[in-house]
Design a protein around this motif. Structure first.
Motif, short mmCIF file in Angstrom:
data_model
loop_
_atom_site.label_atom_id
_atom_site.label_comp_id
_atom_site.label_asym_id
_atom_site.label_seq_id
_atom_site.Cartn_x
_atom_site.Cartn_y
_atom_site.Cartn_z
N ALA A 56 4.82 7.29 -4.25
CA ALA A 56 3.75 7.02 -3.29
C ALA A 56 2.50 6.48 -3.99
O ALA A 56 1.87 5.53 -3.51
CB ALA A 56 3.41 8.28 -2.50
N LEU A 57 2.13 7.09 -5.12
CA LEU A 57 0.96 6.61 -5.85
C LEU A 57 1.20 5.23 -6.46
O LEU A 57 0.30 4.39 -6.47
CB LEU A 57 0.57 7.60 -6.95
CG LEU A 57 -0.20 8.82 -6.48
CD1 LEU A 57 -0.43 9.77 -7.65
CD2 LEU A 57 -1.53 8.43 -5.86
N ASP A 58 2.41 4.98 -6.94
CA ASP A 58 2.73 3.65 -7.49
C ASP A 58 2.65 2.58 -6.41
O ASP A 58 2.12 1.48 -6.64
CB ASP A 58 4.12 3.65 -8.12
CG ASP A 58 4.17 4.40 -9.43
OD1 ASP A 58 3.10 4.76 -9.97
OD2 ASP A 58 5.30 4.65 -9.91
N LYS A 59 3.14 2.89 -5.24
CA LYS A 59 3.10 1.93 -4.13
C LYS A 59 1.66 1.65 -3.72
O LYS A 59 1.26 0.50 -3.53
CB LYS A 59 3.90 2.46 -2.94
CG LYS A 59 3.97 1.50 -1.78
CD LYS A 59 4.82 2.05 -0.66
CE LYS A 59 4.83 1.09 0.51
NZ LYS A 59 5.60 1.60 1.64
N ALA A 60 0.85 2.72 -3.58
CA ALA A 60 -0.55 2.54 -3.21
C ALA A 60 -1.29 1.76 -4.28
O ALA A 60 -2.13 0.90 -3.97
CB ALA A 60 -1.21 3.90 -2.99
N ASP A 61 -0.97 2.00 -5.55
CA ASP A 61 -1.64 1.29 -6.64
C ASP A 61 -1.29 -0.19 -6.62
O ASP A 61 -2.16 -1.04 -6.78
CB ASP A 61 -1.24 1.93 -7.98
CG ASP A 61 -1.98 1.32 -9.13
OD1 ASP A 61 -3.24 1.26 -9.07
OD2 ASP A 61 -1.34 0.91 -10.12
N SER A 62 -0.02 -0.50 -6.41
CA SER A 62 0.36 -1.91 -6.37
C SER A 62 -0.25 -2.63 -5.18
O SER A 62 -0.65 -3.79 -5.28
CB SER A 62 1.88 -2.06 -6.37
OG SER A 62 2.43 -1.57 -5.18
N LEU A 63 -0.35 -1.94 -4.05
CA LEU A 63 -1.00 -2.56 -2.88
C LEU A 63 -2.49 -2.74 -3.12
O LEU A 63 -3.08 -3.74 -2.71
CB LEU A 63 -0.76 -1.70 -1.63
CG LEU A 63 0.65 -1.71 -1.06
CD1 LEU A 63 0.78 -0.68 0.06
CD2 LEU A 63 1.01 -3.11 -0.56
N ALA A 64 -3.11 -1.78 -3.78
CA ALA A 64 -4.54 -1.85 -4.03
C ALA A 64 -4.89 -2.97 -5.00
O ALA A 64 -5.97 -3.56 -4.92
CB ALA A 64 -5.06 -0.52 -4.55
#
Length: 123
Positions: A58-66
């Protein structure tokens, strides 16, 4: 990159306990059973790992989107990315500490314990 400590080894069907033999005093052989406390550590590891992976994903996905320029077009985006990096670092430290605690306890816990059930007695 922090690597995970070794996981406790679960009981494998067909696995045999340590060999029982009479000792120097002629004490009869003992029965061995898989240690319930060790089994609890195996279950704890198997329970925690998927949850930690879900959080990391979840954090990796949010980081890549950010990081995507299509998501942010302002200075606030950099602050958000910085916060996500901090949370990823914290999660990594938390993961390491939890898994190390389980692994260390498993290293100190015997896999097999002696039991007196089923052992012939003199009286």
């Amino acid at each position: 990159m922090i690597t995970d400590p070794p996981a406790p080894k679960p009981f494998v069907k067909g696995e045999t306990p340590p060999i029982s033999a009479t000792d120097a005093l002629g004490t009869p052989p003992t029965e061995w059973v898989f240690n319930e406390d060790y089994e609890r550590l195996v279950v704890a590891w198997q329970t925690v790992m998927p949850q930690l992976e879900t959080l990391r994903t979840a954090l990796d996905k949010a980081d890549s989107l950010a990081r995507s320029p299509q998501t942010w077009d302002a200075a606030v985006g950099e602050r958000y990315v910085k916060d996500l990096r901090e949370w990823r670092t914290r999660l990594g430290v938390y993961r390491h500490s939890v898994l190390t605690a389980i692994s260390d306890e498993a290293a100190d816990t015997p896999r097999w314990v002696k039991t007196t059930a089923g052992v012939p007695h003199a009286f």
